[in-house]
Design a protein around this motif. Structure first.
Motif, mmCIF file in Angstrom:
data_model
loop_
_atom_site.group_PDB
_atom_site.id
_atom_site.type_symbol
_atom_site.label_atom_id
_atom_site.label_comp_id
_atom_site.label_asym_id
_atom_site.label_seq_id
_atom_site.Cartn_x
_atom_site.Cartn_y
_atom_site.Cartn_z
ATOM 1 N N PRO A 58 0.821 -1.221 0.000
ATOM 2 C CA PRO A 58 0.000 0.000 0.000
ATOM 3 C C PRO A 58 0.851 1.267 0.000
ATOM 4 C CG PRO A 58 -0.793 -1.579 1.634
ATOM 5 C CD PRO A 58 0.528 -2.100 1.142
ATOM 6 N N GLU A 59 0.307 2.341 -0.600
ATOM 7 C CA GLU A 59 1.018 3.616 -0.669
ATOM 8 C C GLU A 59 1.378 4.137 0.722
ATOM 9 O OE1 GLU A 59 -0.973 6.553 -2.940
ATOM 10 O OE2 GLU A 59 -0.900 5.442 -4.825
ATOM 11 N N LEU A 60 0.515 3.902 1.701
ATOM 12 C CA LEU A 60 0.776 4.392 3.052
ATOM 13 C C LEU A 60 2.061 3.811 3.605
ATOM 14 C CD1 LEU A 60 -0.248 6.082 5.445
ATOM 15 C CD2 LEU A 60 -1.477 4.052 6.259
ATOM 16 N N ILE A 61 2.276 2.522 3.353
ATOM 17 C CA ILE A 61 3.508 1.875 3.822
ATOM 18 C C ILE A 61 4.693 2.285 2.960
ATOM 19 C CG2 ILE A 61 4.643 -0.353 4.191
ATOM 20 C CD1 ILE A 61 1.935 -1.545 4.829
ATOM 21 N N GLY A 92 5.108 5.106 1.616
ATOM 22 C CA GLY A 92 5.449 6.502 1.865
ATOM 23 C C GLY A 92 5.360 7.343 0.608
ATOM 24 N N GLY A 93 4.629 6.867 -0.367
ATOM 25 C CA GLY A 93 4.474 7.571 -1.638
ATOM 26 C C GLY A 93 3.871 6.628 -2.658
ATOM 27 N N SER A 94 4.032 6.943 -3.924
ATOM 28 C CA SER A 94 3.446 6.133 -4.989
ATOM 29 C C SER A 94 3.946 4.690 -4.941
ATOM 30 C CB SER A 94 3.788 6.743 -6.355
ATOM 31 O OG SER A 94 3.371 5.893 -7.401
ATOM 32 N N ASN A 95 3.034 3.767 -5.233
ATOM 33 C CA ASN A 95 3.433 2.363 -5.358
ATOM 34 C C ASN A 95 3.348 1.897 -6.815
ATOM 35 O OD1 ASN A 95 0.672 2.279 -5.664
ATOM 36 N ND2 ASN A 95 0.329 0.608 -4.208
#
Length: 291
Positions: free
Chosen positions: A237-240, A242-245
């Protein structure tokens, strides 16, 4: 006469080094107690262990390097008092070759020079580079500082503005500005083999899903070529993250000046420069899109 002969002898040595494409296409980075090299599709590491040159030392080296203990070790056919370990590993249908040269420069030190490639092996390259490493006769120009400033890319000095770091020889990462790794070849067949194998080895559905894959027109170091562009969604996930995945990867193979270059360039969709000119700052140093 003696001085003239000595001069001719030294000139011959210099010319043989200067003319060697293995050395011309070489880059080296010193990282702590090891030195890393890249040339002609080979990744090479040289490291010294505080071990004795005996069966016990060989077993410990295998353990430290993750080599199965049953892997045979034999005398080198080319070098006296040198042991060799060969290991071939199949991954996604690609055979990766690992060759380890074991020698002892002094009592209590076991020196390992390890070669790895997913291309077909060229024993002459292994022999030449091993000899140069052991004799410490490589020119200083092949060594690159860990501090990234100006980088030699396919024979051209490139100045990098963003803060970058070496992940290995010819593997340059610039946080928020992209990443690229490349190898330089004399042989076009092995250069194509390298870029094909890298693509196959990178195809890992456990890590990401492919959103798009297509051929695009690019200008790579002044050459108009086709690049394979893959848009990937990383399974984190993007949250983990720290930006775009979402990662965009370009696979490029081209003849640049007097060599063949295989290059993998990657960028996240939120890297600096991607939204404005579609290329992150690092990638834009060596490539432009024709779209």
């Amino acid at each position: 006469m003696k001085r003239i002969l000595i001069g001719i002898f030294l000139l011959t040595i210099f010319n043989s080094i200067a003319q060697s494409t293995t050395i011309q296409n070489l880059q080296a980075v010193k990282d702590g107690n090891q030195t890393l090299y890249n040339t002609e599709g080979y990744d090479v590491a040289q490291i010294d262990f505080e071990l004795y040159f005996d069966e016990k030392g060989f077993r410990k080296v295998k353990n430290k390097l993750g080599i199965p203990k049953e892997t045979p070790i034999f005398d080198s056919p080319d070098f006296p008092n040198v042991k060799v370990i060969e290991q071939n590993v199949m991954e996604n249908g690609i055979v990766s070759h690992s060759i380890y040269f074991l020698s002892t420069p002094r009592w209590g030190i076991l020196k390992v020079v390890a070669f790895g490639t997913s291309c077909s092996r060229v024993p002459a390259i292994e022999k030449e580079l091993y000899t140069e490493i052991i004799k410490k006769t490589l020119p200083k120009s092949v060594f690159t500082s860990l501090t990234v400033d100006t980088v030699m890319f396919a024979g051209r000095p490139v100045d990098f503005g963003p803060p970058c770091q070496w992940m290995g020889p010819r593997n340059l990462q610039c946080p928020n500005h992209g990443q690229m790794n490349w190898s330089e070849f004399t042989d076009s067949v092995r250069a194509r083999q390298m870029i094909t194998n890298q693509k196959i080895r990178n195809d890992d559905p456990g890590k990401y899903s492919v959103l798009e894959q297509k051929q695009v027109d690019v200008i790579f170091e002044g050459q108009e070529v086709k690049a394979l562009r893959c848009t990937l969604k990383i399974n984190i996930p993007e949250l983990i993250m720290g930006g775009s995945n979402v990662l965009i990867v370009y696979y490029v193979n081209a003849k640049v000046r007097d060599r063949y270059v295989s290059c993998v360039l990657s960028q996240y969709t939120d890297d600096v420069g991607v939204k404005t000119n579609k290329l992150a700052q690092l990638l834009a140093q060596v490539m432009q899109l024709k779209e």
